[in-house]
Design a protein around this motif. Structure first.
Motif: not given
Length: 134
Positions: A1-9
């Motif tokens: 998976m290439s997603i690292k973290m949740m950035h923002h809403v």
């Protein structure tokens, strides 16, 4: 998976000043940048708490935003973890903020793994505060 973290809403609001004060003054977010007249919006503002960010923005000029509802599809609430629910509840109340969700007559209520409370932001976003991990 290439997603690292949740950035923002991204949260839109017609109550910009009240929402900005809520997220910075009540929840403790840091104001990163505030841009006026951003792509047909009065404001587009970035707020940070740790590594999590909120993009707070006004609706596009001339648009009337619809009220938030827990019956909408998609994200229903945002949850933040604290060390102690009761202490955080008391801290927010001492700041004068009183828009809490009441469940069965209680502002702080028991769930399977502990206690939590929910607070409504000025634009209607529901914020859950809990002190237990899932």
């Amino acid at each position: 998976m290439s997603i690292k973290m949740m950035h923002h809403v991204c949260i839109q609001t017609e109550k910009y000043e009240e929402s900005l004060q809520f997220y910075t003054g009540i929840l403790g977010f840091e104001l990163v940048t505030e841009t006026a007249n951003f792509h047909e919006r009065d404001f587009n503002t970035w707020l940070r708490l740790g590594t999590f960010m909120i993009e707070l923005q006004t609706g596009k000029n001339g648009d009337k935003l619809k009220n938030w509802s827990s019956l909408n599809e998609g994200i229903v609430h945002i949850c933040f973890l604290v060390d102690n629910v009761k202490e955080e509840f008391d801290r927010i109340k001492k700041l004068g903020y009183i828009n809490f969700k009441i469940k069965n007559g209680e502002e702080i209520y028991k769930v399977e793994d502990g206690y939590l409370f929910k607070i409504k932001a000025p634009e209607g976003t529901e914020i859950e505060i809990r002190d237990t991990q899932i």
